[in-house]
Write an enzyme that holds these catalytic residues in place. Structure first.
Site, PDB file in Angstrom:
ATOM      1  N   HIS A 135      -6.634  -7.587  12.222  1.00  0.00           N
ATOM      2  CA  HIS A 135      -5.385  -6.803  12.265  1.00  0.00           C
ATOM      3  C   HIS A 135      -5.087  -6.451  13.720  1.00  0.00           C
ATOM      4  O   HIS A 135      -5.992  -6.121  14.486  1.00  0.00           O
ATOM      5  CB  HIS A 135      -5.589  -5.539  11.425  1.00  0.00           C
ATOM      6  CG  HIS A 135      -4.332  -4.807  11.061  1.00  0.00           C
ATOM      7  ND1 HIS A 135      -3.179  -5.427  10.675  1.00  0.00           N
ATOM      8  CD2 HIS A 135      -4.073  -3.465  11.010  1.00  0.00           C
ATOM      9  CE1 HIS A 135      -2.254  -4.508  10.397  1.00  0.00           C
ATOM     10  NE2 HIS A 135      -2.776  -3.318  10.595  1.00  0.00           N
TER      11      HIS A 135
ATOM     12  N   ARG B  29     -10.881  -0.553  14.143  1.00  0.00           N
ATOM     13  CA  ARG B  29     -10.740   0.109  12.850  1.00  0.00           C
ATOM     14  C   ARG B  29     -11.573  -0.708  11.867  1.00  0.00           C
ATOM     15  O   ARG B  29     -12.783  -0.797  12.039  1.00  0.00           O
ATOM     16  CB  ARG B  29      -9.240   0.166  12.496  1.00  0.00           C
ATOM     17  CG  ARG B  29      -8.847   1.318  11.633  1.00  0.00           C
ATOM     18  CD  ARG B  29      -7.346   1.330  11.332  1.00  0.00           C
ATOM     19  NE  ARG B  29      -6.917   0.218  10.493  1.00  0.00           N
ATOM     20  CZ  ARG B  29      -5.658   0.039  10.070  1.00  0.00           C
ATOM     21  NH1 ARG B  29      -4.710   0.879  10.442  1.00  0.00           N
ATOM     22  NH2 ARG B  29      -5.349  -0.977   9.304  1.00  0.00           N
TER      23      ARG B  29
ATOM     24  N   ASP C 187      13.053  24.460   0.831  1.00  0.00           N
ATOM     25  CA  ASP C 187      13.848  23.598  -0.045  1.00  0.00           C
ATOM     26  C   ASP C 187      15.313  23.541   0.307  1.00  0.00           C
ATOM     27  O   ASP C 187      16.129  23.132  -0.513  1.00  0.00           O
ATOM     28  CB  ASP C 187      13.648  23.976  -1.510  1.00  0.00           C
ATOM     29  CG  ASP C 187      13.530  25.458  -1.681  1.00  0.00           C
ATOM     30  OD1 ASP C 187      14.128  26.189  -0.850  1.00  0.00           O
ATOM     31  OD2 ASP C 187      12.851  25.899  -2.615  1.00  0.00           O
TER      32      ASP C 187
ATOM     33  N   CYS D 169      14.125  25.065   5.948  1.00  0.00           N
ATOM     34  CA  CYS D 169      13.340  25.890   5.026  1.00  0.00           C
ATOM     35  C   CYS D 169      12.619  25.000   4.014  1.00  0.00           C
ATOM     36  O   CYS D 169      12.740  23.785   4.049  1.00  0.00           O
ATOM     37  CB  CYS D 169      14.244  26.882   4.313  1.00  0.00           C
ATOM     38  SG  CYS D 169      15.295  27.799   5.455  1.00  0.00           S
TER      39      CYS D 169
ATOM     40  N   LYS E 225       0.838  -1.207   0.000  1.00  0.00           N
ATOM     41  CA  LYS E 225       0.000   0.000   0.000  1.00  0.00           C
ATOM     42  C   LYS E 225       0.875   1.261   0.000  1.00  0.00           C
ATOM     43  O   LYS E 225       2.079   1.190   0.276  1.00  0.00           O
ATOM     44  CB  LYS E 225      -0.909  -0.011   1.227  1.00  0.00           C
ATOM     45  CG  LYS E 225      -0.169   0.104   2.556  1.00  0.00           C
ATOM     46  CD  LYS E 225      -1.097  -0.233   3.725  1.00  0.00           C
ATOM     47  CE  LYS E 225      -0.362  -0.080   5.052  1.00  0.00           C
ATOM     48  NZ  LYS E 225      -1.091  -0.719   6.153  1.00  0.00           N
TER      49      LYS E 225
ATOM     50  N   ARG F  88       0.849 -11.031   6.781  1.00  0.00           N
ATOM     51  CA  ARG F  88       0.732  -9.820   5.952  1.00  0.00           C
ATOM     52  C   ARG F  88       1.759  -8.768   6.363  1.00  0.00           C
ATOM     53  O   ARG F  88       1.411  -7.685   6.846  1.00  0.00           O
ATOM     54  CB  ARG F  88      -0.660  -9.195   6.107  1.00  0.00           C
ATOM     55  CG  ARG F  88      -1.830 -10.008   5.635  1.00  0.00           C
ATOM     56  CD  ARG F  88      -3.102  -9.130   5.615  1.00  0.00           C
ATOM     57  NE  ARG F  88      -3.233  -8.325   6.812  1.00  0.00           N
ATOM     58  CZ  ARG F  88      -3.867  -8.698   7.922  1.00  0.00           C
ATOM     59  NH1 ARG F  88      -4.471  -9.868   7.985  1.00  0.00           N
ATOM     60  NH2 ARG F  88      -3.917  -7.899   8.962  1.00  0.00           N
TER      61      ARG F  88
ATOM     62  N   TYR G 202      16.246  31.341   9.090  1.00  0.00           N
ATOM     63  CA  TYR G 202      15.181  32.235   9.583  1.00  0.00           C
ATOM     64  C   TYR G 202      15.087  32.241  11.100  1.00  0.00           C
ATOM     65  O   TYR G 202      15.091  31.194  11.737  1.00  0.00           O
ATOM     66  CB  TYR G 202      13.821  31.767   9.040  1.00  0.00           C
ATOM     67  CG  TYR G 202      13.700  31.853   7.543  1.00  0.00           C
ATOM     68  CD1 TYR G 202      14.009  33.017   6.839  1.00  0.00           C
ATOM     69  CD2 TYR G 202      13.243  30.755   6.824  1.00  0.00           C
ATOM     70  CE1 TYR G 202      13.866  33.083   5.467  1.00  0.00           C
ATOM     71  CE2 TYR G 202      13.090  30.805   5.442  1.00  0.00           C
ATOM     72  CZ  TYR G 202      13.412  31.979   4.775  1.00  0.00           C
ATOM     73  OH  TYR G 202      13.270  32.033   3.421  1.00  0.00           O
TER      74      TYR G 202
END
Ligand SMILES: *Cc1c(COP(=O)(O)O)cnc(C)c1O
Length: 370
Positions: free
Chosen positions: A164, A132, A314, A312, A34, A220, A265
């Protein structure tokens, strides 16, 4: 070339699945792929997992299961997460097994089967305590009866029953035994109404690695497929698993800063002594958690250096210390055998390894996968 390279060792994924298969001995292995294979890339991950012996693949969302079929995967696949409105006819017609937790979904499955002209293969999902997905034990008999009826009418075939764990990553936690017992009781109760439930499956990675008695007919694992263990190996060998994802970049700039100079910053970090800083062209837009400043380290030429000052969008800055040979263009390992692990990032960001893999993989891979 992108600023950050995510490299996935697909042979490691195959080898990890082999290890999980041998641990599971008689049980089948469903590799959970997934969320784009936990950020490792859905299709190549699936292919590597099949090569390692995964007889099943699992995706939460049906569209990922269909992408696997589009890519030519012809093995067994289970998908378990969709609203009743999802167009299931296509899923069923493409031989993808579906999960059922409720009457509403059963009706949708039966309708989808009718439309596709094929029998739907259904895994009954029981909520044994996670709170769930799954039908509660109280409502199980009614749903099992409805499934039996739909099976007799020829719309569906019940081929599995599953649940699960909530807390399998804490071996010995009382909920593990309790959920396993509830699961056994659920299997018996379904059996007692004359419904043959088929493949029983309960174990995630943690239970695959630590709870052999709860492997049932299939395990699983997800996280462990990618070489990361949700539980500590008592032998300190990571159960023989190899992390598949590594992340690296190169320094855009290296320069000296005098003592007292602020960094980034808000000057959250001020150099205490004369130092050398390196500018890493990777920021929170690339998946670096913004909150890890001052807590995460990266590796340059085998040495760890802290990320300092605010991260920051990037870019971010690392402190290389007063004496360094590091130059602009040198490689920086953000994650890998020679650098921090997913667990290190998880600790720094106050999250879990899963979140790190998915975020790094999904945010960074756009241009970076070879
Ligand atoms: C994600 C998931 C798994 C795999 O869990 P891991 O902890 O990654 O091994 C197995 N089953 C279901 C239903 C899941 O949602």
């Amino acid at each position: 070339m992108s600023a950050v390279q995510v490299t996935v060792d697909y042979d490691a994924i195959s080898a990890n699945v082999e290890i999980l298969s041998s641990r599971a001995s008689r049980a089948d292995v469903m590799a959970v792929v997934k969320a784009d294979g936990y950020g490792h890339g859905l299709i190549p991950t699936a292919q590597a997992a099949r090569q390692g012996g995964a007889t099943w693949l699992g995706t939460a969302q049906p569209h990922e299961a269909m992408l696997l079929r589009d890519a030519g995967d012809q093995g067994r696949i289970l998908t378990w997460l969709y609203a009743p409105q999802f167009p299931l006819a296509e899923v069923i017609s493409r031989d993808i097994d579906v999960s059922c937790s409720s009457r509403e979904v059963l009706e949708a499955i039966a309708a989808g089967a009718g439309e596709s002209g094929k029998k739907a293969r259904v895994h009954l999902c029981v909520d044994t305590g996670l709170g769930r997905e799954g039908v509660t034990p109280q409502q199980l008999p009614a749903l099992a009866e409805a499934l039996k009826k739909a099976q007799n009418q020829g719309h569906i075939e019940v081929v599995g029953i599953w649940s699960h764990f909530a807390w399998a990553d804490q071996p010995g936690h009382s909920t593990i035994d309790a959920q396993a017992a509830t699961f056994r009781a659920a299997c018996e109760s379904v059996d007692s109404i004359g419904l043959e439930a088929g493949i029983r499956h309960l174990a995630n990675s943690a239970a695959t690695l630590t709870r052999p008695d709860d492997h049932f007919d299939m395990v699983r694992p997800g996280l462990a497929v990618y070489g990361v263990s949700p539980v500590k190996d008592p032998d300190g060998k990571n159960f023989g698993l190899t992390p598949a994802m590594s992340v690296s970049s190169r320094l855009a700039l290296v320069k000296r800063l005098p003592a007292g100079h602020g960094v980034s910053y808000g000057h959250d970090y001020v150099a205490a002594n004369d130092t050398t800083v390196g500018l890493l062209p990777v920021g929170y837009a690339d998946g670096i958690f913004r909150q890890v400043s001052g807590r995460a380290t990266v590796s340059v030429a085998g040495m760890r250096h802290p990320i300092v000052g605010r991260i920051c969008m990037d870019q971010c800055v690392i402190d290389l210390g007063p004496e360094t040979d590091v130059r602009a263009g040198d490689e920086v390992v953000l994650m890998g055998t020679e650098g921090p692990t997913a667990g290190d990032w998880a600790d720094a960001a106050d999250t879990i390894d899963y979140d790190v893999l998915v975020r790094f993989g999904t945010s960074m891979q756009r241009e970076s996968r070879p």
